[in-house]
Write a protein that holds these residues in place. Structure first.
Motif, PDB file in Angstrom:
ATOM      1  N   UNK A  11     -10.812  28.095   2.580  1.00 36.84           N
ATOM      2  CA  UNK A  11     -10.780  26.743   3.125  1.00 36.84           C
ATOM      3  C   UNK A  11      -9.528  26.039   2.653  1.00 36.84           C
ATOM      4  N   UNK A  12      -9.229  24.918   3.286  1.00 37.39           N
ATOM      5  CA  UNK A  12      -8.171  24.079   2.740  1.00 37.39           C
ATOM      6  C   UNK A  12      -8.547  22.621   2.893  1.00 37.39           C
ATOM      7  N   UNK A  13      -7.910  21.806   2.095  1.00 42.17           N
ATOM      8  CA  UNK A  13      -8.215  20.383   2.128  1.00 42.17           C
ATOM      9  C   UNK A  13      -6.954  19.561   2.060  1.00 42.17           C
ATOM     10  N   UNK A  14      -7.055  18.355   2.635  1.00 44.26           N
ATOM     11  CA  UNK A  14      -5.934  17.411   2.657  1.00 44.26           C
ATOM     12  C   UNK A  14      -6.494  16.064   2.231  1.00 44.26           C
ATOM     13  N   UNK A  15      -5.899  15.494   1.183  1.00 44.86           N
ATOM     14  CA  UNK A  15      -6.381  14.224   0.642  1.00 44.86           C
ATOM     15  C   UNK A  15      -5.266  13.192   0.744  1.00 44.86           C
ATOM     16  N   UNK A  16      -5.604  11.984   1.180  1.00 48.08           N
ATOM     17  CA  UNK A  16      -4.652  10.875   1.149  1.00 48.08           C
ATOM     18  C   UNK A  16      -5.203   9.827   0.189  1.00 48.08           C
ATOM     19  N   UNK A  17      -4.500   9.605  -0.916  1.00 45.55           N
ATOM     20  CA  UNK A  17      -4.903   8.568  -1.860  1.00 45.55           C
ATOM     21  C   UNK A  17      -4.010   7.352  -1.634  1.00 45.55           C
ATOM     22  N   UNK A  18      -4.620   6.159  -1.727  1.00 50.58           N
ATOM     23  CA  UNK A  18      -3.904   4.905  -1.501  1.00 50.58           C
ATOM     24  C   UNK A  18      -3.805   4.177  -2.840  1.00 50.58           C
ATOM     25  N   UNK A  19      -2.604   3.700  -3.160  1.00 51.43           N
ATOM     26  CA  UNK A  19      -2.413   2.919  -4.383  1.00 51.43           C
ATOM     27  C   UNK A  19      -2.103   1.482  -3.966  1.00 51.43           C
ATOM     28  N   UNK A  20      -2.956   0.536  -4.396  1.00 52.38           N
ATOM     29  CA  UNK A  20      -2.725  -0.888  -4.108  1.00 52.38           C
ATOM     30  C   UNK A  20      -1.664  -1.424  -5.065  1.00 52.38           C
ATOM     31  N   UNK A  21      -0.867  -2.375  -4.586  1.00 52.61           N
ATOM     32  CA  UNK A  21       0.167  -2.992  -5.440  1.00 52.61           C
ATOM     33  C   UNK A  21      -0.508  -3.812  -6.536  1.00 52.61           C
ATOM     34  N   UNK A  74       0.856  -1.182   0.000  1.00 53.58           N
ATOM     35  CA  UNK A  74       0.000   0.000   0.000  1.00 53.58           C
ATOM     36  C   UNK A  74       0.892   1.232   0.000  1.00 53.58           C
ATOM     37  N   UNK A  75       0.635   2.114  -0.955  1.00 55.19           N
ATOM     38  CA  UNK A  75       1.381   3.367  -1.010  1.00 55.19           C
ATOM     39  C   UNK A  75       0.414   4.530  -0.820  1.00 55.19           C
ATOM     40  N   UNK A  76       0.890   5.579  -0.172  1.00 54.96           N
ATOM     41  CA  UNK A  76       0.042   6.700   0.223  1.00 54.96           C
ATOM     42  C   UNK A  76       0.624   7.991  -0.344  1.00 54.96           C
ATOM     43  N   UNK A  77      -0.239   8.770  -0.972  1.00 57.04           N
ATOM     44  CA  UNK A  77       0.163  10.061  -1.525  1.00 57.04           C
ATOM     45  C   UNK A  77      -0.712  11.144  -0.888  1.00 57.04           C
ATOM     46  N   UNK A  78      -0.058  12.104  -0.243  1.00 58.22           N
ATOM     47  CA  UNK A  78      -0.779  13.157   0.478  1.00 58.22           C
ATOM     48  C   UNK A  78      -0.704  14.453  -0.312  1.00 58.22           C
ATOM     49  N   UNK A  79      -1.881  15.051  -0.531  1.00 57.74           N
ATOM     50  CA  UNK A  79      -1.959  16.324  -1.262  1.00 57.74           C
ATOM     51  C   UNK A  79      -2.663  17.352  -0.391  1.00 57.74           C
TER      52      UNK A  79
END
Lengths: 139, 146
Positions: free
Chosen positions: B136-146, B119-124
């Motif tokens: 406003x502001x936002x924080x997104x964590x997307x997960x990439x499955x292998x 599992x890899x995580x990319x934070x924006x």
């Protein structure tokens, strides 16, 4: 809609819950239109199967939108200072969402009387799909 | 293959969105919203609002409202079919309404993995401005499955 009183609420108090209609394929199509998120994982079963999953599933943000409704049916939206969610399980077609929230902390933040809430979006069997928290200003 | 951490600090191409009552109406229909300030312009005006009120998660929809909403993951050569949404959070400073023009300005702030890269995580993190003012502001964590 008026703000609940800070003094009248205690840690452990629950806010009024919200139960949705079952999530249907139509719900997902409407959500794609309203949100602009047309990712095929939520709409195209052939695509989803090619990626090794059994069926289309709900946008995580649909569940967060339901949790947003849980908050805004309780307080006016401008009282919400922050709102965050962890998506812990996938929501499948046919599941009805039960959104609940309780006060876990009373705090003063930037000179405002606030409560921190823990929110849960679960299916009817009680399996949590999303766990969230929010900070809300009270009167 | 692990995502190269050189992408931490990468700026996401900025974009702007004109928030319309039309889109908010469909969002309200999809989410079962019953309060008309979220879908009916006349009701919103009667309630003293300048336009239809965007609900609490709508910043995310507008952040996605571009030709390639996951352009940053494509730059990292991620398979978008293996993507899951891990976390999402918002801070709110000012309400936003139909008729507003919002500017989105984001950056990749973290990349990490768990379970030996399964599992890899990319934070924006994204700031949202209206006429220069942060609303406003936002924080997104997307997960990439292998």
């Amino acid at each position: 809609m008026t703000l609940p009183s800070f003094d009248a609420l205690n840690v452990g108090d629950e806010i009024p819950s919200l139960t949705t209609e079952p999530v249907s394929r139509l719900t997902l199509a409407l959500y794609a239109t309203g949100s602009g998120d047309h990712h095929p994982l939520h709409l195209d079963q052939d695509y989803v199967r090619s990626k090794g999953m059994p069926d289309v599933f709900a946008h995580g943000m649909l569940g967060m939108a339901y949790l947003g409704r849980l908050l805004t049916q309780w307080v006016p939206q401008e009282a919400i200072r922050s709102f965050g969610v962890r998506f812990t399980a996938i929501t499948w077609v046919g599941e009805r969402m039960v959104c609940t929230g309780k006060i876990v902390e009373k705090i003063e933040q930037d000179g405002e009387k606030c409560v921190r809430l823990e929110l849960t979006c679960a299916n009817e069997q009680g399996e949590a799909k999303h766990k969230a928290d929010a900070v809300v200003v009270l009167a | 293959m692990l995502i190269d951490k050189k992408h931490i600090g990468m700026k996401v191409p900025p974009h702007s969105v004109n928030l319309t009552a039309w889109q908010l109406k469909w969002f309200a229909k999809a989410t079962g919203e019953t309060n008309p300030i979220y879908f009916d312009e006349e009701a919103a005006h009667k309630a003293g609002l300048p336009g239809v009120l965007a609900p609490p998660t709508f910043f995310f929809c507008m952040d996605m409202d571009k030709e390639h909403p996951f352009d940053y993951l494509e730059t990292m050569e991620c398979d978008l079919g293996k993507m899951l949404h891990g976390e999402q959070s918002f801070n709110y400073y000012k309400p936003i309404y139909s008729g507003d023009k919002l500017d989105f300005d984001g950056e990749i702030t973290d990349i990490y993995d768990k379970k030996n890269g399964a599992l890899q995580f990319v934070v924006k993190e994204v700031k949202v401005r209206r006429q220069g003012e942060v609303v406003g502001d936002l924080r997104s964590v997307m997960v990439i499955r292998a």
